[in-house]
Write a protein that holds these residues in place. Structure first.
Motif, PDB file in Angstrom:
ATOM      1  N   GLN A 126       0.849  -1.178   0.000  1.00 54.07           N
ATOM      2  CA  GLN A 126       0.000   0.000   0.000  1.00 54.07           C
ATOM      3  C   GLN A 126       0.893   1.239   0.000  1.00 54.07           C
ATOM      4  O   GLN A 126       2.022   1.216   0.494  1.00 54.07           O
ATOM      5  CB  GLN A 126      -0.929   0.019   1.219  1.00 54.07           C
ATOM      6  N   GLN A 127       0.404   2.307  -0.588  1.00 52.56           N
ATOM      7  CA  GLN A 127       1.194   3.523  -0.704  1.00 52.56           C
ATOM      8  C   GLN A 127       0.260   4.723  -0.783  1.00 52.56           C
ATOM      9  O   GLN A 127      -0.640   4.772  -1.622  1.00 52.56           O
ATOM     10  CB  GLN A 127       2.068   3.476  -1.966  1.00 52.56           C
ATOM     11  N   ASP A 128       0.445   5.686   0.105  1.00 48.74           N
ATOM     12  CA  ASP A 128      -0.309   6.929   0.042  1.00 48.74           C
ATOM     13  C   ASP A 128       0.244   7.776  -1.105  1.00 48.74           C
ATOM     14  O   ASP A 128       1.463   7.830  -1.326  1.00 48.74           O
ATOM     15  CB  ASP A 128      -0.188   7.704   1.348  1.00 48.74           C
ATOM     16  N   VAL A 129      -0.662   8.439  -1.839  1.00 46.59           N
ATOM     17  CA  VAL A 129      -0.227   9.247  -2.978  1.00 46.59           C
ATOM     18  C   VAL A 129      -1.031  10.539  -3.040  1.00 46.59           C
ATOM     19  O   VAL A 129      -2.094  10.678  -2.425  1.00 46.59           O
ATOM     20  CB  VAL A 129      -0.407   8.490  -4.318  1.00 46.59           C
ATOM     21  N   LEU A 130      -0.483  11.477  -3.824  1.00 42.56           N
ATOM     22  CA  LEU A 130      -1.216  12.668  -4.252  1.00 42.56           C
ATOM     23  C   LEU A 130      -1.376  12.593  -5.759  1.00 42.56           C
ATOM     24  O   LEU A 130      -0.488  12.102  -6.466  1.00 42.56           O
ATOM     25  CB  LEU A 130      -0.453  13.939  -3.888  1.00 42.56           C
ATOM     26  N   MET A 131      -2.517  13.062  -6.255  1.00 43.20           N
ATOM     27  CA  MET A 131      -2.713  13.156  -7.692  1.00 43.20           C
ATOM     28  C   MET A 131      -2.133  14.482  -8.168  1.00 43.20           C
ATOM     29  O   MET A 131      -2.514  15.551  -7.699  1.00 43.20           O
ATOM     30  CB  MET A 131      -4.199  13.096  -8.026  1.00 43.20           C
ATOM     31  N   THR A 132      -1.197  14.409  -9.103  1.00 44.52           N
ATOM     32  CA  THR A 132      -0.627  15.613  -9.703  1.00 44.52           C
ATOM     33  C   THR A 132      -0.867  15.519 -11.203  1.00 44.52           C
ATOM     34  O   THR A 132      -0.157  14.833 -11.910  1.00 44.52           O
ATOM     35  CB  THR A 132       0.881  15.727  -9.407  1.00 44.52           C
ATOM     36  N   GLY A 133      -1.915  16.203 -11.658  1.00 44.48           N
ATOM     37  CA  GLY A 133      -2.321  16.051 -13.045  1.00 44.48           C
ATOM     38  C   GLY A 133      -2.846  14.641 -13.255  1.00 44.48           C
ATOM     39  O   GLY A 133      -3.729  14.185 -12.553  1.00 44.48           O
ATOM     40  N   GLU A 134      -2.246  13.916 -14.222  1.00 41.77           N
ATOM     41  CA  GLU A 134      -2.646  12.535 -14.479  1.00 41.77           C
ATOM     42  C   GLU A 134      -1.691  11.540 -13.846  1.00 41.77           C
ATOM     43  O   GLU A 134      -1.748  10.345 -14.130  1.00 41.77           O
ATOM     44  CB  GLU A 134      -2.713  12.284 -15.992  1.00 41.77           C
ATOM     45  N   HIS A 135      -0.813  12.013 -12.983  1.00 44.39           N
ATOM     46  CA  HIS A 135       0.206  11.148 -12.402  1.00 44.39           C
ATOM     47  C   HIS A 135       0.018  11.027 -10.897  1.00 44.39           C
ATOM     48  O   HIS A 135      -0.651  11.838 -10.253  1.00 44.39           O
ATOM     49  CB  HIS A 135       1.603  11.694 -12.726  1.00 44.39           C
ATOM     50  N   LEU A 136       0.631   9.979 -10.348  1.00 43.83           N
ATOM     51  CA  LEU A 136       0.594   9.725  -8.914  1.00 43.83           C
ATOM     52  C   LEU A 136       1.939  10.108  -8.309  1.00 43.83           C
ATOM     53  O   LEU A 136       2.991   9.739  -8.835  1.00 43.83           O
ATOM     54  CB  LEU A 136       0.321   8.245  -8.635  1.00 43.83           C
ATOM     55  N   GLU A 137       1.885  10.822  -7.216  1.00 42.96           N
ATOM     56  CA  GLU A 137       3.106  11.207  -6.513  1.00 42.96           C
ATOM     57  C   GLU A 137       3.093  10.553  -5.139  1.00 42.96           C
ATOM     58  O   GLU A 137       2.256  10.871  -4.294  1.00 42.96           O
ATOM     59  CB  GLU A 137       3.188  12.724  -6.359  1.00 42.96           C
TER      60      GLU A 137
END
Length: 375
Positions: A309-320
């Protein structure tokens, strides 16, 4: 409910968007004493943590918060942990709550999202796929069906099958013709019986192609192979006698090594598919690439480590990915996505991809998650 009750329609209903927040709780449980004594305490602690997260979320208004609290309290009282399996999955929203008992270990988590976290149900269902067991002896064959250790004898498809006794005069004539008394696995009577078993299994597996496991003495399985294709169709076998009448739990225990061998074969096959895909340039690896391939319906196979599992932020169409540095710098008000791996699994399934869960660290060199692309 149990993960064996999961169907494509039930899964689709669970994956449907909910009004935020849809609360998902998962926790490991224990089947037997004394380990299961701790389970009610752990559940109450997890419910308390879910309430804390609901209360701390500014997007949740008071009426929603109170209803979620009420349903979370109901969960703590309704969970029948005396008959728990290996994990508990709980779904709570303002208009429903569900408890699922799964025969597969799950992590301890609380997730607030706009849909339920179904990944653990999918994984448990995959591990508890239905299977057949054919148990053979020289004069009797029984058929069993179920998932995990929940095997029940099937009395359909002509089973149980037994050898029809020969008339005494025929037996005398056979002895005179052959000149001796053959053992039970070399008589023509037994061969004819095993051919009938093979014929019945061929018809069964054509109609219901769940994995087939075989249980019997070496002589029995050898004769089964000589008289038909059941052995070739099988997913594994155990060489032991005395189980033709079960019970189901004993058959399941006897097949542990066969189950492990099949799982290892599947893992090797998946690794080979990933290697071949990499060689052809049709491999996506890591969260961002697999996310986009799932969204575009290009993923034919998605494989992911069991507990990744990994927490992410959406930046445009990509995952950070969310790191300590990113958290310290601030997210500019963007909501951290804590369930992105689960969402990838769900989107892949919805687009018709196969999803396979593999042991932790099996995909360490591919970003913990990978996909074979259709084109």
């Amino acid at each position: 409910m149990y993960s064996s009750e999961l169907t494509a329609q039930v899964l689709a209903d669970l994956r449907a968007p909910r009004t935020y927040p849809a609360v998902s709780l998962t926790m490991p449980t224990h089947r037997r004493e004394p380990d299961n004594i701790q389970d009610p305490v752990r559940l109450r602690t997890l419910v308390t943590e879910a309430k804390r997260q609901v209360d701390a979320d500014p997007a949740v208004d008071r009426a929603v918060r109170l209803e979620l609290h009420r349903r979370l309290d109901l969960i703590a009282g309704e969970a029948d942990l005396r008959h728990a399996l290996d994990g508990l999955v709980v779904f709570v929203s303002t208009d429903e709550h569900q408890l699922w008992y799964v025969a597969h270990q799950v992590p301890e988590r609380v997730v607030l999202s706009d849909s339920y976290l179904t990944r653990n149900l999918v994984a448990a269902h995959a591990h508890a796929e239905p299977y057949w067991v054919l148990c053979v002896a020289a004069d009797r064959a029984t058929l069993w069906h179920g998932s995990d250790e929940n095997l029940r004898e099937s009395r359909d498809h002509g089973f149980p099958m037994t050898v029809e006794p020969w008339a005494e005069e025929n037996d005398v004539q056979r002895k005179e013709r052959v000149g001796d008394v053959p053992n039970s696995f070399s008589s023509e009577q037994t061969r004819s019986f095993f051919r009938a078993v093979n014929t019945a299994m061929a018809e069964l597996l054509h109609a219901s192609p769940d994995p087939l496991y075989l249980v019997g003495l070496a002589e029995a399985l050898t004769l089964l192979e000589e008289t038909g294709d059941s052995v070739k169709r099988s997913a594994g076998h155990t060489l032991t006698g005395g189980l033709v009448n079960g019970p189901g739990r004993a058959l399941h225990e006897a097949l542990h090594a066969a189950f492990d061998e099949r799982s290892a074969r599947i893992e090797r096959d998946v690794a080979d598919r990933l290697d071949r895909a990499a060689g052809r340039g049709v491999l996506a690896a890591g969260l961002d690439e697999v996310w986009r391939s799932a969204l575009d319906a290009r993923a034919g196979l998605v494989t992911v480590e069991e507990h990744y599992q990994q927490d992410v932020l959406m930046t445009g169409e990509h995952l950070e990915p969310v790191t300590e540095e990113l958290t310290a710098a601030g997210t500019n008000g963007a909501r951290i996505r804590t369930d992105i791996v689960d969402e990838i699994v769900e989107k892949a399934l919805a687009k018709g991809a196969d999803v396979v869960f593999v042991p932790d660290d099996a995909l360490a060199d591919r970003g913990r998650i990978a996909a074979v692309l259709r084109h």
